[in-house]
Design a protein around this motif. Structure first.
Motif, PDB file in Angstrom:
ATOM      1  N   LYS A 126     -41.270 -30.649 -18.371  1.00  0.00           N
ATOM      2  CA  LYS A 126     -40.688 -31.691 -18.913  1.00  0.00           C
ATOM      3  C   LYS A 126     -39.782 -30.903 -20.193  1.00  0.00           C
ATOM      4  CE  LYS A 126     -42.792 -35.972 -18.009  1.00  0.00           C
ATOM      5  NZ  LYS A 126     -43.609 -37.104 -18.667  1.00  0.00           N
ATOM      6  N   SER A 127     -40.638 -29.863 -20.393  1.00  0.00           N
ATOM      7  CA  SER A 127     -39.786 -28.909 -21.795  1.00  0.00           C
ATOM      8  C   SER A 127     -38.497 -28.310 -21.323  1.00  0.00           C
ATOM      9  CB  SER A 127     -40.916 -27.872 -21.987  1.00  0.00           C
ATOM     10  OG  SER A 127     -40.872 -26.758 -21.087  1.00  0.00           O
ATOM     11  N   ALA A 128     -38.428 -28.188 -20.086  1.00  0.00           N
ATOM     12  CA  ALA A 128     -37.057 -27.437 -19.699  1.00  0.00           C
ATOM     13  C   ALA A 128     -35.791 -28.576 -20.016  1.00  0.00           C
ATOM     14  CB  ALA A 128     -37.054 -27.307 -18.269  1.00  0.00           C
ATOM     15  N   GLN A 129     -36.033 -29.872 -19.941  1.00  0.00           N
ATOM     16  CA  GLN A 129     -35.176 -31.016 -19.973  1.00  0.00           C
ATOM     17  C   GLN A 129     -34.837 -31.192 -21.601  1.00  0.00           C
ATOM     18  OE1 GLN A 129     -33.569 -31.781 -17.464  1.00  0.00           O
ATOM     19  NE2 GLN A 129     -34.588 -30.182 -16.336  1.00  0.00           N
ATOM     20  N   ILE A 130     -35.782 -30.655 -22.285  1.00  0.00           N
ATOM     21  CA  ILE A 130     -35.442 -30.751 -23.790  1.00  0.00           C
ATOM     22  C   ILE A 130     -34.388 -30.146 -24.538  1.00  0.00           C
ATOM     23  CG2 ILE A 130     -36.588 -31.040 -25.980  1.00  0.00           C
ATOM     24  CD1 ILE A 130     -39.016 -31.865 -24.442  1.00  0.00           C
ATOM     25  N   LYS A 131     -33.104 -30.721 -24.777  1.00  0.00           N
ATOM     26  CA  LYS A 131     -32.107 -29.983 -25.382  1.00  0.00           C
ATOM     27  C   LYS A 131     -31.940 -29.559 -26.845  1.00  0.00           C
ATOM     28  CE  LYS A 131     -30.090 -29.649 -21.096  1.00  0.00           C
ATOM     29  NZ  LYS A 131     -31.010 -30.695 -20.323  1.00  0.00           N
ATOM     30  N   SER A 132     -32.737 -30.499 -27.411  1.00  0.00           N
ATOM     31  CA  SER A 132     -32.555 -30.357 -28.979  1.00  0.00           C
ATOM     32  C   SER A 132     -33.273 -28.900 -29.500  1.00  0.00           C
ATOM     33  CB  SER A 132     -33.207 -31.544 -29.652  1.00  0.00           C
ATOM     34  OG  SER A 132     -34.554 -31.756 -29.250  1.00  0.00           O
ATOM     35  N   PRO A 133     -32.971 -28.417 -30.769  1.00  0.00           N
ATOM     36  CA  PRO A 133     -33.544 -27.162 -31.257  1.00  0.00           C
ATOM     37  C   PRO A 133     -35.047 -27.501 -31.204  1.00  0.00           C
ATOM     38  CG  PRO A 133     -31.650 -27.833 -32.379  1.00  0.00           C
ATOM     39  CD  PRO A 133     -31.992 -28.830 -31.602  1.00  0.00           C
ATOM     40  N   VAL A 134     -35.755 -26.139 -30.947  1.00  0.00           N
ATOM     41  CA  VAL A 134     -37.120 -26.127 -31.092  1.00  0.00           C
ATOM     42  C   VAL A 134     -37.544 -24.699 -31.775  1.00  0.00           C
ATOM     43  CG1 VAL A 134     -39.299 -25.825 -29.593  1.00  0.00           C
ATOM     44  CG2 VAL A 134     -37.501 -27.503 -28.914  1.00  0.00           C
ATOM     45  N   LEU A 135     -38.493 -24.826 -32.437  1.00  0.00           N
ATOM     46  CA  LEU A 135     -39.399 -23.810 -33.060  1.00  0.00           C
ATOM     47  C   LEU A 135     -40.850 -23.868 -32.699  1.00  0.00           C
ATOM     48  CD1 LEU A 135     -39.437 -21.256 -35.154  1.00  0.00           C
ATOM     49  CD2 LEU A 135     -39.999 -23.195 -36.929  1.00  0.00           C
ATOM     50  N   VAL A 136     -41.278 -22.739 -32.263  1.00  0.00           N
ATOM     51  CA  VAL A 136     -42.561 -22.683 -31.404  1.00  0.00           C
ATOM     52  C   VAL A 136     -43.405 -21.749 -32.257  1.00  0.00           C
ATOM     53  CG1 VAL A 136     -44.006 -22.121 -29.737  1.00  0.00           C
ATOM     54  CG2 VAL A 136     -41.915 -23.408 -29.260  1.00  0.00           C
ATOM     55  N   PHE A 137     -44.478 -22.066 -33.088  1.00  0.00           N
ATOM     56  CA  PHE A 137     -45.291 -21.060 -33.737  1.00  0.00           C
ATOM     57  C   PHE A 137     -46.574 -20.972 -32.555  1.00  0.00           C
ATOM     58  CE2 PHE A 137     -43.503 -22.855 -37.466  1.00  0.00           C
ATOM     59  CZ  PHE A 137     -43.463 -21.670 -38.324  1.00  0.00           C
ATOM     60  N   ALA A 138     -46.772 -19.662 -32.589  1.00  0.00           N
ATOM     61  CA  ALA A 138     -48.211 -19.235 -31.696  1.00  0.00           C
ATOM     62  C   ALA A 138     -48.869 -18.115 -32.570  1.00  0.00           C
ATOM     63  CB  ALA A 138     -47.678 -18.559 -30.419  1.00  0.00           C
ATOM     64  N   GLY A 139     -50.150 -18.281 -32.504  1.00  0.00           N
ATOM     65  CA  GLY A 139     -50.841 -17.341 -33.165  1.00  0.00           C
ATOM     66  C   GLY A 139     -51.659 -16.193 -32.129  1.00  0.00           C
ATOM     67  N   LYS A 140     -51.445 -15.021 -32.533  1.00  0.00           N
ATOM     68  CA  LYS A 140     -52.047 -13.918 -31.829  1.00  0.00           C
ATOM     69  C   LYS A 140     -53.510 -14.041 -31.718  1.00  0.00           C
ATOM     70  CE  LYS A 140     -48.910 -10.219 -33.762  1.00  0.00           C
ATOM     71  NZ  LYS A 140     -48.471  -9.343 -34.106  1.00  0.00           N
ATOM     72  N   TYR A 141     -54.267 -14.872 -32.697  1.00  0.00           N
ATOM     73  CA  TYR A 141     -55.916 -14.851 -32.370  1.00  0.00           C
ATOM     74  C   TYR A 141     -56.015 -16.454 -32.113  1.00  0.00           C
ATOM     75  CZ  TYR A 141     -54.744 -10.522 -34.732  1.00  0.00           C
ATOM     76  OH  TYR A 141     -54.357  -9.209 -34.703  1.00  0.00           O
ATOM     77  N   ASP A 142     -55.077 -17.123 -31.643  1.00  0.00           N
ATOM     78  CA  ASP A 142     -55.439 -18.710 -31.498  1.00  0.00           C
ATOM     79  C   ASP A 142     -56.145 -18.676 -30.137  1.00  0.00           C
ATOM     80  OD1 ASP A 142     -55.542 -21.259 -31.092  1.00  0.00           O
ATOM     81  OD2 ASP A 142     -53.349 -21.856 -31.157  1.00  0.00           O
ATOM     82  N   TYR A 143     -57.357 -18.611 -29.856  1.00  0.00           N
ATOM     83  CA  TYR A 143     -58.065 -18.928 -28.785  1.00  0.00           C
ATOM     84  C   TYR A 143     -58.368 -20.211 -28.279  1.00  0.00           C
ATOM     85  CZ  TYR A 143     -58.261 -13.714 -29.607  1.00  0.00           C
ATOM     86  OH  TYR A 143     -58.000 -12.537 -29.974  1.00  0.00           O
ATOM     87  N   ALA A 144     -58.022 -21.123 -29.064  1.00  0.00           N
ATOM     88  CA  ALA A 144     -58.271 -22.562 -28.943  1.00  0.00           C
ATOM     89  C   ALA A 144     -57.156 -23.147 -27.834  1.00  0.00           C
ATOM     90  CB  ALA A 144     -58.187 -23.342 -30.129  1.00  0.00           C
ATOM     91  N   ILE A 145     -55.894 -22.335 -28.037  1.00  0.00           N
ATOM     92  CA  ILE A 145     -54.614 -22.850 -27.118  1.00  0.00           C
ATOM     93  C   ILE A 145     -54.741 -21.792 -26.131  1.00  0.00           C
ATOM     94  CG2 ILE A 145     -52.321 -23.483 -27.134  1.00  0.00           C
ATOM     95  CD1 ILE A 145     -53.899 -25.521 -28.210  1.00  0.00           C
ATOM     96  N   GLY A 146     -54.927 -20.614 -26.470  1.00  0.00           N
ATOM     97  CA  GLY A 146     -54.414 -19.419 -25.549  1.00  0.00           C
ATOM     98  C   GLY A 146     -53.231 -18.683 -26.315  1.00  0.00           C
ATOM     99  N   PRO A 147     -53.391 -17.480 -26.906  1.00  0.00           N
ATOM    100  CA  PRO A 147     -52.653 -16.905 -27.553  1.00  0.00           C
ATOM    101  C   PRO A 147     -51.084 -16.748 -26.886  1.00  0.00           C
ATOM    102  CG  PRO A 147     -54.415 -15.302 -26.775  1.00  0.00           C
ATOM    103  CD  PRO A 147     -54.671 -16.787 -26.500  1.00  0.00           C
TER     104      PRO A 147
END
Length: 301
Positions: free
Chosen positions: A238-259
């Protein structure tokens, strides 16, 4: 006397302004669920969508996330069945109902559009909202969010095994449900006092987070979410269909979500910010977090 009176009036005005920028109330949904709402800050309206599943909003604004209140009007909502909010009599925790809760609140507060800021599991709900209500979303700021719960859980097991220095196959036997395997990993991490490493490079940050969690609060959604398979879908589609601007934060050491989980996202208009943190950049590097948010907001003007 006149100077004292002027000082008193100035303090009164400042107090009134602060009260106008910070308030909390209960909002009743169309199916009679009372949602706890806290509003703070100034600027463009932004709905914070907390993680868990089943947690509450306080962990964000009490641990440094409130830095963004200098740039946005933050609307914090404890989701139904979570934190200080009530639970539905019919146990309706469907994804559509979650989106409807936010839509009803948006209309009640008089916003035509608002920014979404999900964290962790909140990314699934935010993506559904942006996908189904595109005309009411200015932009979305994904803070270390999952868009594929099963993918993140599988990653958690693999990374947990690495922390425990054992083969992942030892923790995930063939045919074992991911939830069952996850429970085993969490238990072993607790035994070894390594649980913090899944979220933070430093243990003190984990302790700070635990200090603001209240186990006496409502956790009904967290107990029932697994009955709704729709939360397990791959929202990157579904993310491919979202046209509005998006900022994505990702942590290099975030093993809860997956870096590297963010690499599966397909937003057509996205900025990716990989930071030297674990799962909570707003807590670990609050000023750096605010800097990147401000830079993104400036592009929306």
């Amino acid at each position: 006397m006149k100077k004292a009176l002027l000082s008193f009036l100035l303090l009164l005005l400042l107090a009134t302004a602060t009260q106008a920028q910070q308030k909390h109330f209960y909002f009743t949904t169309s199916d009679s669920v009372q949602l706890y709402v806290r509003v703070a800050g100034q600027g463009k309206p932004c709905l914070f969508i907390h993680g868990g599943p089943g947690s509450w909003t306080k962990y964000f604004y009490a641990l440094g996330g409130d830095v963004v209140e200098q740039d946005m009007t933050m609307i914090y909502v404890d989701q139904r069945g979570c934190g200080r909010s009530g639970s539905p009599a019919n146990n309706d925790y469907s994804l559509a109902r979650m989106v409807q809760d936010f839509e009803e609140l948006r209309e009640y507060m008089g916003y035509d559009k608002w920014i979404l800021m999900p964290h962790s599991f909140g990314g699934t709900i935010a993506t559904e909202y942006a996908y189904t209500q595109p005309t009411h979303v200015t932009a979305t700021i994904y803070v270390n969010s999952t868009l594929n719960l099963n993918n993140s859980l599988e990653s958690y097991i693999v990374e947990g095994a690495r922390m425990l220095n054992v083969p992942a196959s030892e923790l995930r036997k063939p045919g074992t449900p991911v939830g069952e395997a996850l429970g085993g990993v969490v238990g072993k991490l607790h035994e070894k006092d390594l649980m913090y490493k899944m979220m933070y490079p430093e243990k003190k940050m984990f302790e700070q987070m635990n200090a603001v969690m209240d186990t006496t609060l409502n956790w009904h959604f967290g107990s029932n979410v697994w009955n709704y398979k729709e939360y397990e879908q791959d929202f990157t589609v579904k993310s491919a269909q979202i046209k509005s601007p998006v900022l994505v934060f990702a942590g290099k050491y975030d093993y809860a979500i997956g870096p590297k989980h963010y690499k599966s996202f397909q937003f057509p208009n996205a900025t990716y910010q990989v930071v030297d943190t674990g799962h909570c950049p707003y807590q670990e590097q609050p000023e750096e977090f605010r800097k990147h948010v401000r830079r993104f907001l400036a592009k929306l003007n």
